[in-house]
Design an enzyme around this catalytic site. Structure first.
Site, short mmCIF file in Angstrom:
data_model
loop_
_atom_site.label_atom_id
_atom_site.label_comp_id
_atom_site.label_asym_id
_atom_site.label_seq_id
_atom_site.Cartn_x
_atom_site.Cartn_y
_atom_site.Cartn_z
N SER A 1 -19.87 -14.82 -11.19
CA SER A 1 -21.27 -14.68 -11.58
C SER A 1 -21.87 -13.40 -11.02
O SER A 1 -21.46 -12.93 -9.95
CB SER A 1 -22.05 -15.88 -11.04
OG SER A 1 -23.43 -15.62 -11.04
N TYR B 1 -24.66 -21.40 -4.59
CA TYR B 1 -23.98 -21.17 -5.87
C TYR B 1 -23.21 -19.84 -5.82
O TYR B 1 -22.03 -19.77 -6.15
CB TYR B 1 -25.02 -21.15 -7.00
CG TYR B 1 -24.47 -20.66 -8.32
CD1 TYR B 1 -23.51 -21.40 -9.01
CD2 TYR B 1 -24.89 -19.45 -8.88
CE1 TYR B 1 -22.99 -20.95 -10.23
CE2 TYR B 1 -24.38 -18.99 -10.08
CZ TYR B 1 -23.44 -19.74 -10.75
OH TYR B 1 -22.92 -19.29 -11.94
N1 NAD Z 1 -24.75 -18.98 -18.44
C1 NAD Z 1 -24.90 -18.02 -17.54
O1 NAD Z 1 -25.88 -17.27 -17.55
C2 NAD Z 1 -23.85 -17.81 -16.47
C3 NAD Z 1 -24.01 -16.69 -15.63
C4 NAD Z 1 -23.05 -16.49 -14.63
C5 NAD Z 1 -21.99 -17.35 -14.50
N2 NAD Z 1 -21.87 -18.43 -15.33
C6 NAD Z 1 -20.72 -19.33 -15.13
O2 NAD Z 1 -20.06 -19.49 -16.37
C7 NAD Z 1 -19.50 -20.79 -16.47
C8 NAD Z 1 -19.98 -21.47 -17.73
O3 NAD Z 1 -21.40 -21.53 -17.68
P1 NAD Z 1 -22.29 -22.19 -18.81
O4 NAD Z 1 -23.53 -21.40 -18.89
O5 NAD Z 1 -21.47 -22.42 -20.02
O6 NAD Z 1 -22.63 -23.58 -18.10
P2 NAD Z 1 -22.62 -25.07 -18.66
O7 NAD Z 1 -23.21 -25.90 -17.56
O8 NAD Z 1 -23.23 -25.14 -20.00
O9 NAD Z 1 -21.07 -25.37 -18.79
C9 NAD Z 1 -20.27 -25.87 -17.74
C10 NAD Z 1 -19.58 -27.12 -18.26
O10 NAD Z 1 -18.70 -27.56 -17.22
C11 NAD Z 1 -18.79 -28.95 -17.10
N3 NAD Z 1 -18.46 -29.28 -15.71
C12 NAD Z 1 -19.21 -29.05 -14.61
N4 NAD Z 1 -18.57 -29.51 -13.51
C13 NAD Z 1 -17.39 -30.01 -13.95
C14 NAD Z 1 -16.30 -30.63 -13.30
N5 NAD Z 1 -16.31 -30.84 -11.98
N6 NAD Z 1 -15.24 -31.04 -14.04
C15 NAD Z 1 -15.23 -30.86 -15.39
N7 NAD Z 1 -16.26 -30.30 -16.07
C16 NAD Z 1 -17.32 -29.87 -15.33
C17 NAD Z 1 -20.22 -29.31 -17.47
O11 NAD Z 1 -20.32 -30.65 -17.98
C18 NAD Z 1 -20.54 -28.27 -18.53
O12 NAD Z 1 -20.35 -28.78 -19.83
C19 NAD Z 1 -19.89 -21.50 -15.18
O13 NAD Z 1 -18.85 -21.37 -14.26
C20 NAD Z 1 -21.10 -20.73 -14.70
O14 NAD Z 1 -21.24 -20.82 -13.30
C21 NAD Z 1 -22.78 -18.67 -16.31
#
Ligand code: NAD
Length: 345
Positions: free
Chosen positions: A138, A163
């Site tokens: 991130s 985080y």
């Molecule tokens: N969206 C953003 O702006 C952003 C920015 C930086 C980093 N990220 C990272 O990108 C990745 C995806 O983000 P996103 O925006 O799609 O988030 P999101 O929350 O929509 O997707 C994450 C998915 O992982 C599942 N999940 C969470 N913990 C879990 C576990 N222990 N076992 C199995 N499934 C699990 C959740 O149910 C969810 O559907 C994450 O790692 C997030 O930290 C996202």
């Protein structure tokens, strides 16, 4: 672009964790549309409205090449069994507890999903070798760094939220596993991703919810427009394009270890207030009538950072791509989807 760049290999099996999530869904869909085999896993937690996760999964179900398994990545035995049975070639770990502010109140789940869960993925990749492990880091690892734009080579040892600490830890853990067990791995520092079917916990989505609930929006920038927050807002399709291009292209990084970290961001930060005004305009366009947010200004929240701004040179050199979707275009797609999905007028 690097000389040995490889296009998406459609003969491989791709395991995507967090497949019911925002980014995981769009990546799964794009790979399935091109004929790849995708194993999607997700624990469908209720951090935000699970209906959205089920809607995303429903859109994937009709692809014959898609298998969905509901599992928590912190369940080591089941994760190992999945690797044993499906023998994925490429693993994309997107499952994580996201959100900076939520980590202040709920630290446990970050350790469980982001540290223990990620460790289980690394262990599975060690015991059932894969061609490439791609995982989500991130932009939050840059903490309150003053030097902009943020480059992958910058010092990132001062995370300002748990985080961010878990994401930085993932980068260290992946490096070690790459070094010890020769697992080719790539970490991706995403910069504020937005788009249709996005995450309701993110500000732009919450602002739309507030508008239709007749509630004011809270803007955590001290009401100081001169020194407003800056964010590198990145449209979902650009994130997916960046990931897809990296999937079959592991890199060699420091100390000759097959581990590298890339920024995927828009390289064009916007003032928070400009983003909000654009969102207002796009909502007005989608609705065919003028709407305005009622705005309440509050102090910046603990764990929030003043600016995020990505360099994308390393990504461009590796895969010949940089995100370029403007917020006008991206937000219009979001508001059109939002108004249609929630049937608001
Ligand atoms: N969206 C953003 O702006 C952003 C920015 C930086 C980093 N990220 C990272 O990108 C990745 C995806 O983000 P996103 O925006 O799609 O988030 P999101 O929350 O929509 O997707 C994450 C998915 O992982 C599942 N999940 C969470 N913990 C879990 C576990 N222990 N076992 C199995 N499934 C699990 C959740 O149910 C969810 O559907 C994450 O790692 C997030 O930290 C996202």
């Amino acid at each position: 672009m690097r000389q040995d760049f490889k296009q998406l290999d459609k003969s491989k099996t791709y395991l995507i964790t967090g497949a019911a999530g925002f980014i995981g869904y769009y990546l799964s869909k794009k790979l399935l549309e091109q004929g790849c085999r995708v194993i999607g896993i997700d624990n469908i937690n209720d951090y935000y409205d699970v209906n959205l996760k089920y809607t995303r999964l429903k859109n994937l179900e009709h692809f014959e090449q898609f298998t969905f398994i509901k599992v928590d990545i912190s369940d080591k035995e089941t994760i190992n069994n999945i690797f044993k049975e499906y023998k994925p070639n490429i693993v994309v770990n997107l499952a994580a507890q996201a959100g900076v502010r939520y980590s202040i109140e709920n630290p446990d789940v970050y350790i469980q999903s982001n540290i223990i869960g990620f460790y289980n993925i690394l262990e599975a990749c060690r015991h059932y070798p894969v061609d490439h492990l791609v995982y989500a880091s991130s932009s939050s690892v840059y903490g309150a760094n003053k030097k902009v734009p943020f480059a992958e080579t910058d010092f990132v040892d001062n995370p300002v939220s748990l985080y961010a600490s878990t994401k930085k830890s993932n980068e260290l853990m992946a490096f070690t596993y790459s070094h010890l067990y020769k697992i080719p791995a790539t970490g991706l520092r995403f910069f504020t991703v937005y788009g249709p079917m996005g995450r309701p916990d993110m500000a732009y989505f919450g602002f739309a919810n507030n508008l239709f609930a007749g509630e004011p929006i809270k803007i955590f920038n001290n009401g100081d427009f001169e020194n407003d927050l800056y964010r590198d807002f990145t449209y979902i399709d650009d994130i997916v394009e960046g990931i897809e291009r990296l999937l079959n292209n592991p890199s060699v990084g420091e100390n000759n270890v097959a581990h590298k970290v890339f920024n995927i961001g828009n390289n064009d930060p916007e003032k928070l207030m400009v983003f909000i005004e654009t969102l207002e305009k796009c909502l007005s366009n989608s609705l065919g009538r003028e709407v305005q947010f009622e705005k309440v200004f509050e102090p910046i929240k603990p764990g929030d950072v003043p600016a995020t701004y990505a360099t994308t040179e390393m990504l461009q050199q590796a895969v010949g791509f940089k995100p370029e979707t403007s917020i006008e275009e991206g937000l219009q797609k979001f508001t059109d989807w939002y108004c249609d999905y929630y049937k608001v007028k």
